[in-house]
Design an enzyme around this catalytic site. Sequence first.
Site, short mmCIF file in Angstrom:
data_model
loop_
_atom_site.label_atom_id
_atom_site.label_comp_id
_atom_site.label_asym_id
_atom_site.label_seq_id
_atom_site.Cartn_x
_atom_site.Cartn_y
_atom_site.Cartn_z
N ASP A 1 18.07 73.49 57.31
CA ASP A 1 18.40 74.89 57.55
C ASP A 1 19.70 74.89 58.33
OD1 ASP A 1 18.68 77.49 58.34
OD2 ASP A 1 16.64 77.71 59.14
N ASN B 1 29.10 76.29 50.61
CA ASN B 1 28.64 77.30 49.66
C ASN B 1 27.47 78.15 50.16
OD1 ASN B 1 28.06 78.49 46.84
ND2 ASN B 1 26.19 77.34 47.27
N SER C 1 34.04 85.60 49.03
CA SER C 1 33.62 86.67 48.14
C SER C 1 34.76 87.67 47.99
CB SER C 1 32.40 87.39 48.72
OG SER C 1 32.12 88.59 48.03
N TYR D 1 27.84 91.35 55.80
CA TYR D 1 28.26 90.39 54.78
C TYR D 1 29.77 90.44 54.58
CZ TYR D 1 28.50 88.02 50.23
OH TYR D 1 28.81 87.16 49.20
N LYS E 1 32.51 87.33 55.28
CA LYS E 1 33.39 86.76 54.26
C LYS E 1 34.87 86.94 54.60
CE LYS E 1 30.15 85.04 51.76
NZ LYS E 1 29.98 83.57 51.69
N THR F 1 23.35 85.34 39.78
CA THR F 1 22.57 84.35 40.53
C THR F 1 21.35 85.07 41.11
OG1 THR F 1 23.60 84.75 42.68
CG2 THR F 1 24.73 83.20 41.20
#
Length: 260
Positions: free
Chosen positions: A67, A94, A145, A158, A162, A193
């Site tokens: 983790d 990633n 992203s 998020y 990024k 995905t």
Amino acid sequence: MDFKGKVVLITGASSGIGAATAVKFAKLGAKLVLVARNVENLKATGEKCLKAAGAQGSTTPLLIKTDLSDEKAVPNIITDVSNKFGQLDVLVNNAGIIENGSIENTSLEQFDRIMNMNLRSVYQLTMLAVPELIKTKGNIVNISSVCGLRAFPNVLAYNISKSAIDQFTRCVALELAPKGVRCNAVNPGVVVTNLHKRGGMHDEVYEKFLEHCKVTHALGRAGDVEEVANAICFLASDLATFTTGMNMPVDGGRHAMCPR
């Protein structure tokens, strides 16, 4: 794009972009270190990599269950890589998560959870890997992203994580360039995905989301994991030896779109 004799470490390798990238590197002859939390999926990726490698090599990938948000566990990754292979040539950061939320309803707990996984863990693993990468004149590829390049509502934390990865990429590139280590990032658009479903998007909503990609992406569709894997392998390869500090959109033109 020949990675024979080179050791490539990929986080979040159990599914999606990470798994596709692992298979692509295997086809190109790399020795692989695959890191993820889901052991069964990680084993499945490892088996696909062995099959894909074929005559390129038969080195069994090193599978590491970790983790990455566990600060005490992360140093063991580099230790295991050194013990198994004695070198590290490419680091692919990633692993990441996405969750919905705006400034009105994103709690500090949610913010911390996203930032710890998407940014802090990348910072820590990269910091630990750099001494090994300097030895091999290796390189780093971060998975960012289109949300790092453009603003999108309701994924606030998020987006911030990024954007931070993009700046991290540029800064590390400048810091390590004198030592022969390159650092780049790819910025995918919507790619098919399990990321969004793990983030709480139900099947019906997800299908509508993908359909909407025909409008939001200039090429009229969502992307495929292999398309992103191709870009990652290119940036990590000797075909990109004069490329560093780049944030490369792999997004069907979404970063260039402008509402009318």
